[in-house]
Design a protein around this motif. Structure first.
Motif, PDB file in Angstrom:
ATOM      1  N   UNK A 163       0.846  -1.194   0.000  1.00 48.44           N
ATOM      2  CA  UNK A 163       0.000   0.000   0.000  1.00 48.44           C
ATOM      3  C   UNK A 163       0.881   1.244   0.000  1.00 48.44           C
ATOM      4  N   UNK A 164       1.928   1.229   0.798  1.00 48.57           N
ATOM      5  CA  UNK A 164       2.826   2.383   0.879  1.00 48.57           C
ATOM      6  C   UNK A 164       3.426   2.695  -0.485  1.00 48.57           C
ATOM      7  N   UNK A 165       3.881   1.657  -1.159  1.00 48.05           N
ATOM      8  CA  UNK A 165       4.498   1.870  -2.471  1.00 48.05           C
ATOM      9  C   UNK A 165       3.471   2.412  -3.465  1.00 48.05           C
ATOM     10  N   UNK A 166       2.274   1.814  -3.443  1.00 48.19           N
ATOM     11  CA  UNK A 166       1.211   2.278  -4.334  1.00 48.19           C
ATOM     12  C   UNK A 166       0.896   3.739  -4.035  1.00 48.19           C
ATOM     13  N   UNK A 167       0.816   4.081  -2.733  1.00 52.47           N
ATOM     14  CA  UNK A 167       0.495   5.457  -2.331  1.00 52.47           C
ATOM     15  C   UNK A 167       1.585   6.410  -2.816  1.00 52.47           C
ATOM     16  N   UNK A 168       2.807   5.968  -2.753  1.00 51.21           N
ATOM     17  CA  UNK A 168       3.926   6.793  -3.219  1.00 51.21           C
ATOM     18  C   UNK A 168       3.776   7.104  -4.705  1.00 51.21           C
ATOM     19  N   UNK A 169       3.450   6.074  -5.485  1.00 49.33           N
ATOM     20  CA  UNK A 169       3.266   6.277  -6.923  1.00 49.33           C
ATOM     21  C   UNK A 169       2.149   7.275  -7.178  1.00 49.33           C
ATOM     22  N   UNK A 170       1.017   7.049  -6.477  1.00 50.02           N
ATOM     23  CA  UNK A 170      -0.137   7.935  -6.624  1.00 50.02           C
ATOM     24  C   UNK A 170       0.254   9.357  -6.278  1.00 50.02           C
ATOM     25  N   UNK A 171       0.989   9.484  -5.173  1.00 46.80           N
ATOM     26  CA  UNK A 171       1.386  10.808  -4.689  1.00 46.80           C
ATOM     27  C   UNK A 171       2.213  11.506  -5.748  1.00 46.80           C
ATOM     28  N   UNK A 172       3.172  10.807  -6.306  1.00 51.28           N
ATOM     29  CA  UNK A 172       4.024  11.421  -7.329  1.00 51.28           C
ATOM     30  C   UNK A 172       3.196  11.834  -8.539  1.00 51.28           C
ATOM     31  N   UNK A 173       2.284  10.938  -8.943  1.00 49.58           N
ATOM     32  CA  UNK A 173       1.462  11.239 -10.120  1.00 49.58           C
ATOM     33  C   UNK A 173       0.614  12.482  -9.857  1.00 49.58           C
ATOM     34  N   UNK A 174      -0.100  12.536  -8.705  1.00 45.81           N
ATOM     35  CA  UNK A 174      -0.993  13.663  -8.435  1.00 45.81           C
ATOM     36  C   UNK A 174      -0.198  14.948  -8.281  1.00 45.81           C
ATOM     37  N   UNK A 175       0.888  14.877  -7.534  1.00 52.16           N
ATOM     38  CA  UNK A 175       1.683  16.087  -7.314  1.00 52.16           C
ATOM     39  C   UNK A 175       2.208  16.598  -8.656  1.00 52.16           C
ATOM     40  N   UNK A 176       2.639  15.659  -9.490  1.00 51.73           N
ATOM     41  CA  UNK A 176       3.131  16.048 -10.818  1.00 51.73           C
ATOM     42  C   UNK A 176       2.039  16.737 -11.609  1.00 51.73           C
ATOM     43  N   UNK A 177       0.811  16.138 -11.617  1.00 49.60           N
ATOM     44  CA  UNK A 177      -0.320  16.706 -12.355  1.00 49.60           C
ATOM     45  C   UNK A 177      -0.648  18.106 -11.857  1.00 49.60           C
ATOM     46  N   UNK A 178      -0.775  18.214 -10.539  1.00 48.97           N
ATOM     47  CA  UNK A 178      -1.133  19.517  -9.960  1.00 48.97           C
ATOM     48  C   UNK A 178      -0.042  20.539 -10.257  1.00 48.97           C
ATOM     49  N   UNK A 179       1.185  20.103 -10.242  1.00 52.64           N
ATOM     50  CA  UNK A 179       2.278  21.042 -10.516  1.00 52.64           C
ATOM     51  C   UNK A 179       2.205  21.582 -11.948  1.00 52.64           C
ATOM     52  N   UNK A 180       1.910  20.670 -12.896  1.00 50.79           N
ATOM     53  CA  UNK A 180       1.775  21.102 -14.294  1.00 50.79           C
ATOM     54  C   UNK A 180       0.657  22.141 -14.415  1.00 50.79           C
ATOM     55  N   UNK A 181      -0.429  21.882 -13.703  1.00 51.45           N
ATOM     56  CA  UNK A 181      -1.577  22.797 -13.706  1.00 51.45           C
ATOM     57  C   UNK A 181      -1.157  24.153 -13.141  1.00 51.45           C
ATOM     58  N   UNK A 182      -0.449  24.091 -12.014  1.00 53.85           N
ATOM     59  CA  UNK A 182      -0.002  25.330 -11.370  1.00 53.85           C
ATOM     60  C   UNK A 182       0.920  26.127 -12.301  1.00 53.85           C
ATOM     61  N   UNK A 183       1.816  25.422 -12.957  1.00 52.96           N
ATOM     62  CA  UNK A 183       2.764  26.054 -13.881  1.00 52.96           C
ATOM     63  C   UNK A 183       2.007  26.762 -14.995  1.00 52.96           C
ATOM     64  N   UNK A 184       0.949  26.077 -15.502  1.00 52.39           N
ATOM     65  CA  UNK A 184       0.134  26.640 -16.584  1.00 52.39           C
ATOM     66  C   UNK A 184      -0.517  27.946 -16.124  1.00 52.39           C
ATOM     67  N   UNK A 185      -1.116  27.923 -14.933  1.00 50.63           N
ATOM     68  CA  UNK A 185      -1.812  29.142 -14.520  1.00 50.63           C
ATOM     69  C   UNK A 185      -0.817  30.254 -14.198  1.00 50.63           C
ATOM     70  N   UNK A 186       0.363  29.899 -13.728  1.00 51.30           N
ATOM     71  CA  UNK A 186       1.393  30.917 -13.488  1.00 51.30           C
ATOM     72  C   UNK A 186       1.797  31.551 -14.810  1.00 51.30           C
ATOM     73  N   UNK A 187       1.865  30.715 -15.856  1.00 48.74           N
ATOM     74  CA  UNK A 187       2.215  31.257 -17.170  1.00 48.74           C
ATOM     75  C   UNK A 187       1.116  32.182 -17.690  1.00 48.74           C
TER      76      UNK A 187
END
Lengths: 435, 121
Positions: free
Chosen positions: A26-50
């Motif tokens: 579960x921990x490993x799966x959660x880590x993957x999920x966390x990276x994926x979501x954080x990455x997605x949200x970061x891309x979104x944030x970058x877009x709105x900053x632009x």
């Protein structure tokens, strides 16, 4: 039904371990999920900053257009008043800047139809304003300063410029609103990103603590199991020692009774029979001794070692210094079921060799061999004594000893071979390696 | 060499057999006992050269402790004769200079060999 405590703690342990592994997964799966979501949200944030930066660019562009037009107006006024030609260049420069900046803003707002409509209007008004400027400049160039001032007074240029400013203000207001909206969005996304990261950190901490607890539980159970196993092993060793003691004591009781009996009889033949019985008991006793020797591997019967030791014991026990005993044995661990029959066969063959092959009045040699023979084991006893009577076969002499050897050889699944050496007698028992 | 020997064995027939074997070898059996207390009392009076001691004795007494007492108080060395001689026991008894440890069943030869240890030590 009682269960083995080792088994019970084993199943506890299994369960604890499975839980620990599940948590890890579960921990490993959660880590993957966390990276994926954080990455997605970061891309979104970058877009709105632009987008925010984009809005800033548009606003700057509008300001530049206005500035350029204002520069044009100033230069025009200068020219009308002084007729200095350097003002003509400044007018041209301002016009080019104004058009270039407006083109840039046009491209930047291509995705916003309302702004596009405003830019078209702005472009028209700007052209009108510049046309008035051109007209005024032309009149002044031809020397008619009065006509130029009149044109200025008519106020068309000023009106156009006022409209330009109004539209520019609208553009600006729209962009300011967009900026506020986009900045708000960026803030929201940033907060979401931070919240998400904090949440994942918490979840990971929780999972880590949980799995540590499971693992320490697993270790506890393991220590517990080891303790139980030690206790069980100690119990079993104690039991084995007890049984060993009783077997040896019982053999001693039987041996003592037989020995006392043989001592009490006066008839030589009877005494000999009892002594033989005693030897047979002792042969079994030695097997037991070897099987349960403390420190050794319980239940391991080394036939080679046994054959050598028993042959020496038998020769020594008769006090026959004149008998030369040679042995040639290989170390082979036999199955327990083979041990006692083999011991008794060896006892009979060596006793026979001593008694019949080497009578008391002559020196002789006895050879004992044990080793493999193809798929079989081969135990051989030979002497260089007087030899067997002519025509002797194992069937022809029905002494108890030989009958016993044959029966025991059959028990081992093998056979007795009476060999015909040039001197003395030679016997071999050949039996399969696996019982 | 004739020795004066005490036999401490709780099984009557085994004791009888061992006594006979010892006498055949020319030794003198000066005392016989089945338990540790009797054995010690007899040894005090008879002062044997050596004691043949079974480890598990009658009345739940312990041959190891008896041998310890015999050696410490009377200077009598013991030859242990038992079906249960463990490595631990050998280590425990190392301090009282035992004649030897003899596993059952006993034969004339093993007994004779073991007693030869008395003169060698």
């Amino acid at each position: 039904m009682t269960r083995d405590p080792a088994e019970v703690s084993g199943s506890h342990r299994q369960a604890a371990r499975e839980r620990a592994f599940r948590l890890l997964a579960i921990t490993v799966a959660a880590l993957f999920l966390a990276f994926a979501s954080v990455g997605g949200v970061f891309v979104w944030y970058d877009h709105s900053a632009r987008l925010v930066a984009h809005t800033h660019e548009v606003r700057n562009g509008i300001a530049d257009v206005l500035q350029a037009l204002t520069d044009v107006e100033s230069a025009q006024r200068g020219y009308v008043l002084t007729g200095d030609r350097s003002f003509v260049e400044r007018v041209e420069d301002g016009r080019q800047r104004a058009e270039a900046e407006l083109d840039a803003v046009d491209i930047l707002t291509a995705d916003n139809p309302e702004q596009q409509t405003r830019i078209i209007a702005l472009r028209g008004l700007m052209a009108k304003r510049l046309a008035v400027v051109d007209e005024t400049m032309a009149q002044r160039r031809s020397g008619d300063a009065v006509a130029a001032i009149r044109t200025v007074r008519q106020g068309e240029g000023v009106a156009a410029m006022a409209a330009v400013r109004r539209i520019a203000t609208e553009l600006e207001a729209e962009e300011a609103q967009l900026l506020a909206q986009r900045a708000r969005q960026a803030t929201v996304i940033r907060s979401a990103l931070i919240t998400l990261l904090a949440g994942f950190a918490l979840a990971l901490t929780f999972l880590f603590v949980r799995s540590q607890r499971e693992l320490s539980l697993d270790r506890e159970v393991e220590a517990d199991t080891a303790e139980r196993l030690r206790a069980l092993l100690a119990d079993r060793s104690l039991l084995l020692d007890e049984v060993n003691h009783r077997v040896k004591n019982s053999l001693q009781q039987i041996a003592s009774v037989v020995r006392l009996q043989s001592r009490s009889v006066s008839d030589g033949a009877t005494r000999e029979a009892l002594e033989k019985t005693l030897d047979r008991i002792m042969a079994v006793g030695r097997v037991h001794e070897q099987l349960y020797k403390s420190g050794g591997q319980v239940g391991a019967f080394d036939a080679g070692h046994y054959a050598k030791a028993l042959a020496h014991d038998l020769v020594d026990s008769l006090g026959r210094d004149d008998v030369q005993l040679t042995t040639e044995v290989e170390a082979h661990v036999l199955d327990l079921r083979q041990a006692v029959p083999l011991a008794l066969i060896l006892n009979e063959l060596v006793t026979n060799a001593l008694k019949y092959g080497c009578p008391a009045d002559r020196e002789c040699r006895i050879h004992v061999g044990f080793g493999t023979d193809g798929q079989d084991y081969r135990l051989s006893v030979s002497d260089d004594g007087v030899g067997l009577p002519k025509g002797f076969t194992s069937q022809s002499k029905k002494s108890l000893g030989m009958r016993a050897v044959e029966a025991l050889a059959r028990q081992l699944g093998g056979r007795l071979v009476v060999e015909q050496p040039e001197a003395g007698a030679a016997f071999a028992v050949i039996f399969p390696r696996s019982p | 060499m004739t020795m004066r020997i005490m036999v401490v064995e709780d099984d009557a027939l085994i004791a009888l057999d061992i006594v006979s074997l010892l006498e055949d070898m020319g030794h003198l059996v000066v005392a016989e006992a089945a338990d540790a207390c009797t054995a010690y009392e007899l040894a005090e009076g008879d002062r044997p050269d050596v004691a043949l001691v079974d480890i598990r004795l009658a009345k739940n007494t312990d041959g190891g402790k008896l041998a310890q007492k015999l050696y410490d108080l009377l200077g009598v060395r013991s030859l242990f004769v038992s079906g249960s001689i463990t490595e631990d026991f050998r280590v425990q008894m190392a301090g009282i200079n035992p004649v030897g440890f003899l596993g059952k069943p006993v034969t004339r030869r093993t007994l004779g060999d073991a007693l030869r240890g008395v003169t060698q030590h």
